[in-house]
Design a protein around this motif. Sequence first.
Motif, PDB file in Angstrom:
ATOM      1  N   ARG A   7       0.712  -1.094   0.021  1.00 28.39           N
ATOM      2  CA  ARG A   7      -0.099  -0.003  -0.013  1.00 28.39           C
ATOM      3  C   ARG A   7       0.769   1.532  -0.016  1.00 28.39           C
ATOM      4  O   ARG A   7       1.935   1.326   0.774  1.00 28.39           O
ATOM      5  N   GLY A   8       0.432   2.064  -0.887  1.00 32.30           N
ATOM      6  CA  GLY A   8       1.285   3.389  -0.822  1.00 32.30           C
ATOM      7  C   GLY A   8       2.232   3.303  -2.080  1.00 32.30           C
ATOM      8  O   GLY A   8       2.630   4.261  -2.740  1.00 32.30           O
ATOM      9  N   LEU A   9       2.598   2.133  -2.863  1.00 33.58           N
ATOM     10  CA  LEU A   9       3.306   1.871  -3.653  1.00 33.58           C
ATOM     11  C   LEU A   9       2.682   2.093  -5.009  1.00 33.58           C
ATOM     12  O   LEU A   9       3.273   3.063  -6.097  1.00 33.58           O
ATOM     13  N   GLY A  10       1.309   2.016  -5.165  1.00 25.42           N
ATOM     14  CA  GLY A  10       0.337   2.213  -6.155  1.00 25.42           C
ATOM     15  C   GLY A  10       0.335   3.795  -6.240  1.00 25.42           C
ATOM     16  O   GLY A  10      -0.015   4.332  -7.513  1.00 25.42           O
ATOM     17  N   ASP A  11       0.358   4.473  -5.355  1.00 23.26           N
ATOM     18  CA  ASP A  11      -0.303   5.949  -5.426  1.00 23.26           C
ATOM     19  C   ASP A  11       0.948   6.838  -5.054  1.00 23.26           C
ATOM     20  O   ASP A  11       0.750   8.185  -4.478  1.00 23.26           O
ATOM     21  N   VAL A  12       2.177   6.208  -4.914  1.00 19.90           N
ATOM     22  CA  VAL A  12       3.409   6.965  -4.632  1.00 19.90           C
ATOM     23  C   VAL A  12       3.746   8.101  -5.680  1.00 19.90           C
ATOM     24  O   VAL A  12       4.472   9.202  -5.131  1.00 19.90           O
ATOM     25  N   TYR A  13       2.947   8.047  -6.810  1.00 12.64           N
ATOM     26  CA  TYR A  13       3.443   8.812  -7.873  1.00 12.64           C
ATOM     27  C   TYR A  13       2.654  10.077  -7.913  1.00 12.64           C
ATOM     28  O   TYR A  13       2.484  10.487  -9.212  1.00 12.64           O
ATOM     29  N   LYS A  14       1.651  10.298  -7.053  1.00  8.53           N
ATOM     30  CA  LYS A  14       0.867  11.473  -6.906  1.00  8.53           C
ATOM     31  C   LYS A  14       1.646  12.791  -7.091  1.00  8.53           C
ATOM     32  O   LYS A  14       2.545  12.839  -6.709  1.00  8.53           O
ATOM     33  N   ARG A  15       1.020  13.568  -8.052  1.00 12.68           N
ATOM     34  CA  ARG A  15       1.886  14.853  -8.422  1.00 12.68           C
ATOM     35  C   ARG A  15       1.177  15.861  -7.401  1.00 12.68           C
ATOM     36  O   ARG A  15       0.145  16.053  -7.062  1.00 12.68           O
ATOM     37  N   GLN A  16       2.151  16.394  -6.736  1.00 15.28           N
ATOM     38  CA  GLN A  16       1.750  17.465  -5.742  1.00 15.28           C
ATOM     39  C   GLN A  16       1.512  18.992  -6.688  1.00 15.28           C
ATOM     40  O   GLN A  16       0.875  19.763  -6.189  1.00 15.28           O
ATOM     41  N   ASP A  17       2.126  18.834  -7.759  1.00 16.44           N
ATOM     42  CA  ASP A  17       2.087  19.864  -8.502  1.00 16.44           C
ATOM     43  C   ASP A  17       2.115  19.489  -9.971  1.00 16.44           C
ATOM     44  O   ASP A  17       2.810  18.898 -10.484  1.00 16.44           O
ATOM     45  N   THR A  18       1.260  19.705 -10.801  1.00 21.34           N
ATOM     46  CA  THR A  18       1.199  19.433 -12.127  1.00 21.34           C
ATOM     47  C   THR A  18       2.342  19.487 -13.013  1.00 21.34           C
ATOM     48  O   THR A  18       2.668  18.892 -14.013  1.00 21.34           O
ATOM     49  N   ASP A  19       2.967  20.868 -12.586  1.00 21.90           N
ATOM     50  CA  ASP A  19       4.077  21.428 -13.489  1.00 21.90           C
ATOM     51  C   ASP A  19       5.212  20.608 -12.874  1.00 21.90           C
ATOM     52  O   ASP A  19       6.423  21.152 -13.288  1.00 21.90           O
ATOM     53  N   ARG A  20       5.458  19.914 -11.907  1.00 23.26           N
ATOM     54  CA  ARG A  20       6.648  19.700 -11.144  1.00 23.26           C
ATOM     55  C   ARG A  20       6.778  18.061 -11.297  1.00 23.26           C
ATOM     56  O   ARG A  20       5.758  17.230 -11.568  1.00 23.26           O
ATOM     57  N   LEU A  21       8.050  17.734 -10.904  1.00 22.81           N
ATOM     58  CA  LEU A  21       8.278  16.239 -10.915  1.00 22.81           C
ATOM     59  C   LEU A  21       7.442  15.483  -9.855  1.00 22.81           C
ATOM     60  O   LEU A  21       6.977  16.076  -8.947  1.00 22.81           O
ATOM     61  N   ASN A  22       7.356  14.050 -10.069  1.00 23.92           N
ATOM     62  CA  ASN A  22       6.771  13.263  -9.056  1.00 23.92           C
ATOM     63  C   ASN A  22       7.473  13.271  -7.855  1.00 23.92           C
ATOM     64  O   ASN A  22       8.568  12.986  -7.711  1.00 23.92           O
ATOM     65  N   ILE A  23       6.717  13.738  -6.893  1.00 21.43           N
ATOM     66  CA  ILE A  23       7.417  13.852  -5.250  1.00 21.43           C
ATOM     67  C   ILE A  23       6.630  12.972  -4.287  1.00 21.43           C
ATOM     68  O   ILE A  23       5.609  13.090  -4.152  1.00 21.43           O
ATOM     69  N   ILE A  24       7.134  11.818  -3.948  1.00 23.03           N
ATOM     70  CA  ILE A  24       6.725  11.153  -2.880  1.00 23.03           C
ATOM     71  C   ILE A  24       7.039  11.404  -1.406  1.00 23.03           C
ATOM     72  O   ILE A  24       8.292  11.714  -1.085  1.00 23.03           O
ATOM     73  N   TRP A  42       9.393  -6.808  -4.609  1.00 26.40           N
ATOM     74  CA  TRP A  42       8.821  -6.428  -5.965  1.00 26.40           C
ATOM     75  C   TRP A  42       9.522  -6.954  -7.265  1.00 26.40           C
ATOM     76  O   TRP A  42      10.631  -6.916  -7.303  1.00 26.40           O
ATOM     77  N   GLY A  43       8.842  -7.080  -8.393  1.00 26.54           N
ATOM     78  CA  GLY A  43       9.386  -7.329  -9.601  1.00 26.54           C
ATOM     79  C   GLY A  43       9.229  -5.844 -10.454  1.00 26.54           C
ATOM     80  O   GLY A  43       8.348  -5.305 -10.373  1.00 26.54           O
ATOM     81  N   SER A  44      10.430  -5.415 -10.915  1.00 24.25           N
ATOM     82  CA  SER A  44      10.380  -4.288 -11.481  1.00 24.25           C
ATOM     83  C   SER A  44      10.492  -4.046 -13.093  1.00 24.25           C
ATOM     84  O   SER A  44      11.100  -4.434 -13.599  1.00 24.25           O
ATOM     85  N   GLU A  45       9.494  -3.331 -13.460  1.00 25.80           N
ATOM     86  CA  GLU A  45       9.076  -3.253 -14.941  1.00 25.80           C
ATOM     87  C   GLU A  45       9.503  -1.747 -15.257  1.00 25.80           C
ATOM     88  O   GLU A  45       9.256  -1.368 -16.198  1.00 25.80           O
ATOM     89  N   GLY A  46       9.929  -1.235 -14.144  1.00 23.76           N
ATOM     90  CA  GLY A  46      10.148   0.306 -14.252  1.00 23.76           C
ATOM     91  C   GLY A  46       9.585   1.046 -13.453  1.00 23.76           C
ATOM     92  O   GLY A  46       8.118   0.849 -13.327  1.00 23.76           O
ATOM     93  N   THR A  47      10.055   2.454 -13.212  1.00 22.92           N
ATOM     94  CA  THR A  47       9.303   3.360 -12.798  1.00 22.92           C
ATOM     95  C   THR A  47       9.437   4.716 -13.357  1.00 22.92           C
ATOM     96  O   THR A  47      10.113   5.045 -14.286  1.00 22.92           O
ATOM     97  N   THR A  48       8.480   5.572 -13.049  1.00 21.01           N
ATOM     98  CA  THR A  48       8.759   6.996 -13.701  1.00 21.01           C
ATOM     99  C   THR A  48       9.879   7.781 -12.967  1.00 21.01           C
ATOM    100  O   THR A  48      10.177   7.434 -11.928  1.00 21.01           O
ATOM    101  N   GLU A  49      10.181   8.902 -13.410  1.00 24.79           N
ATOM    102  CA  GLU A  49      11.239   9.522 -12.901  1.00 24.79           C
ATOM    103  C   GLU A  49      10.677  10.188 -11.374  1.00 24.79           C
ATOM    104  O   GLU A  49       9.734  10.891 -11.901  1.00 24.79           O
ATOM    105  N   HIS A  50      11.397  10.143 -10.496  1.00 20.79           N
ATOM    106  CA  HIS A  50      10.583  10.701  -8.905  1.00 20.79           C
ATOM    107  C   HIS A  50      11.659  10.971  -8.058  1.00 20.79           C
ATOM    108  O   HIS A  50      12.813  10.596  -8.158  1.00 20.79           O
ATOM    109  N   GLU A  51      11.224  11.464  -7.187  1.00 26.69           N
ATOM    110  CA  GLU A  51      12.107  12.172  -6.071  1.00 26.69           C
ATOM    111  C   GLU A  51      11.138  12.047  -4.733  1.00 26.69           C
ATOM    112  O   GLU A  51      10.060  11.852  -4.618  1.00 26.69           O
ATOM    113  N   HIS A  52      11.738  11.511  -3.609  1.00 26.13           N
ATOM    114  CA  HIS A  52      11.423  11.642  -2.396  1.00 26.13           C
ATOM    115  C   HIS A  52      12.006  11.929  -1.233  1.00 26.13           C
ATOM    116  O   HIS A  52      13.211  12.372  -1.327  1.00 26.13           O
TER     117      HIS A  52
END
Length: 294
Positions: A7-24, A42-52
């Motif tokens: 839980r949280g992995l599926g929604d970790v890529y919520k955008r805090q700002d539509t013009d900014r990078l995905n921030i977790i 987990w098995g990785s098929e890849g992720t989007t570019e993100h910051e946390h």
Amino acid sequence: RDPEMSRGLGDVYKRQDTDRLNIIDYRTNPIISKYSVSFHLWGSEGTTEHEHNYYEIFLVTGGRLCHEVNEKPSEIGKGTLCMICPGDIHRLSRIENFSSALMNICISPKKFDEICSALGIDSKAFEAQKPLTAVLSTEEQAYFSSRASLISKLIGDGYEKAVSVICSTAVDFISIINSSKLTQKIDCPEWFENMLEKIRSPEYMTCSAADVYEMSNFSPPVVIEAFKKYTGKTVSAYLRDTKCEYACLLLSGTKMTTLEISIQLGYYSLSHFNRVFKSYSGLSPAAYRREYQK
């Protein structure tokens, strides 16, 4: 996989700002915010570019993939341990013909500082030592594989029962990363670094010690001394370990036959390759593949 673990992995890529990078934000994750640490396989098929805003440490337990950190991409394979700090921008990308599996621990900044303090490590020192990676031995990989099984079993009985083991595993990971960076402080000549990078690339997997001497443009005694000083291994031993490491990736991540893998690594005698691989991993190539699939 336990739903609560993920839980949280599926929604970790919520955008805090539509013009900014995905921030977790770890504070939005119910596990990390409650226990200060989280664990998942987990098995990785890849992720989007993100910051946390927390620390993430992951171990590649199978296959091979591309990891880009702060715009610096690199290929990583089984046994590679990586640490991501708050503010780092990274993403994982699948490499064609390879699947991959990862063991992941996330740590809140406060808990990370507590662990470093207990270890006598300056947590801020990691910022100046990037990239934060280490390659584990076969024995270390087996140890953390058993740890992952134990943690998964404990989580099945309730997450709080697994927290202490997750934290102790995080301590081990941080210690290994710190030790790896200390040993890497020895300045390595650029020509030697470039040669090692070339040797570890798939297209040079068939090379021999004689090929290494030729590509270096230095005399064999100079190359031999450099390997001893900067890797702690002979040229032949370094080539053997590099080829066997790549063989592990091919056995676990592709459907290539043992003979095809043997030839791709420059071992044209299958029986010789079997002996070399078993001395490296303790298993024959066929047994290694069966163990990985199991």
